[in-house]
Write an enzyme that holds these catalytic residues in place. Sequence first.
Site, PDB file in Angstrom:
ATOM      1  N   SER A   1       0.814  -1.210   0.000  1.00 37.11           N
ATOM      2  CA  SER A   1       0.000   0.000   0.000  1.00 37.11           C
ATOM      3  C   SER A   1       0.851   1.265   0.000  1.00 37.11           C
ATOM      4  CB  SER A   1      -0.914   0.025   1.236  1.00 37.11           C
ATOM      5  OG  SER A   1      -0.131   0.009   2.419  1.00 37.11           O
TER       6      SER A   1
ATOM      7  N   HIS B   1      -2.750  -3.139  -5.908  1.00 32.06           N
ATOM      8  CA  HIS B   1      -3.125  -2.804  -4.538  1.00 32.06           C
ATOM      9  C   HIS B   1      -4.626  -2.979  -4.337  1.00 32.06           C
ATOM     10  CE1 HIS B   1      -3.665   0.353  -1.152  1.00 32.06           C
ATOM     11  NE2 HIS B   1      -3.474  -0.856  -0.651  1.00 32.06           N
TER      12      HIS B   1
ATOM     13  N   GLU C   1      -5.888  -0.559  -7.286  1.00 28.44           N
ATOM     14  CA  GLU C   1      -4.932   0.355  -7.900  1.00 28.44           C
ATOM     15  C   GLU C   1      -3.905  -0.477  -8.676  1.00 28.44           C
ATOM     16  OE1 GLU C   1      -4.802   4.092  -4.790  1.00 28.44           O
ATOM     17  OE2 GLU C   1      -3.611   2.306  -4.311  1.00 28.44           O
TER      18      GLU C   1
ATOM     19  N   ASN D   1      -4.190   6.320  -0.605  1.00 27.31           N
ATOM     20  CA  ASN D   1      -3.475   6.672   0.616  1.00 27.31           C
ATOM     21  C   ASN D   1      -2.839   8.057   0.536  1.00 27.31           C
ATOM     22  OD1 ASN D   1      -4.067   4.411   2.132  1.00 27.31           O
ATOM     23  ND2 ASN D   1      -2.339   3.244   1.370  1.00 27.31           N
TER      24      ASN D   1
END
Length: 235
Positions: free
Chosen positions: A147, A168, A180, A218
Site C-alpha cells: 500500500s 493494490h 490500484e 493513501n
Amino acid sequence: MAFATRPFVRAASSAAAAAAKKLVVKHVTVIGGGLMGAGIAQVAAASGHTVVLVDQSDEILKKSTKGIEESLKRVTKKKFADKPEAGAEFIEKTLKNITTSTDAVAVVHSTDLVIEAIVENKEVKNELFKRLDKFAPEHTIFASNTSSLQITEMANSTTRQDRFGGLHFFNPVPMMKLVEVIKTPMTSQRTFESLVDFSKAVGKSPVSCKDTPGFIVNRLLIPYLMEAVRLFERG
C-alpha cells in the site's frame, strides 16, 4: 527481391504482434495467507482462476482456508439468497480452485501471475522477489499488493522489470471493488494491460497509477486524517 522478402516481413510482423499480446492470466500464485492474501486468493478462485496460496506453515494455511470458506458463506447469503443449492455449489467450486503450499519456489514454475501480500518490509519483499525470479517462467508477471512501498525498487530486485507492477487491493478484498494498478517506468504496456484485465476478471474496478508515494487513495487519505487530528487537537 521484394517478393522474396514478403514472407519474412509477414513472419516478423506476426512475431511482433504475438509478443505484444496481453497475457491472459489463468494460474495465480498468492504469497501470504493473511487477511489480504486470503482475500485475493478468494476472488481469484471465485472467478475461475487456478490459485495456489503460499505461506510459511500448514497451520497458517489451514486458518486461511477456513477464513476463505467462512467469507464465501457470507457472500453466498447475499448472492444466492433464493438459491441455496447454487450457493453451496459456488463455494465448493471456488474452494476446489485453491490449493496451498509452504514452498513458493516449487509452485511458481507454472504460474502466470505472482501476487505478493506479505509483511510491509521492503527488504523481505525484495528478497522474496529476487528468489522467485530465478524459478518463475519468463512470461510470469510479478505484482506486489503493498500500500505504500516503492514498486520500482522491488522490480529492480529481479530481472523482469518490464513484467513487474503493483496490484493494490483494499480490505476486505471480497467486498471492495477498487484496485490500484501501479505502473513503474519499466513496466511494459503489455504487462500493465494484463494486470488491468486480471483485475476486471476478478470483478474489480481498476484505476491506473504511476509509482508514486501512497499511490492514489493513501496519498489522499493521509493528509485528510492528519487534518482531522489537527482539528481534534484544536478542540
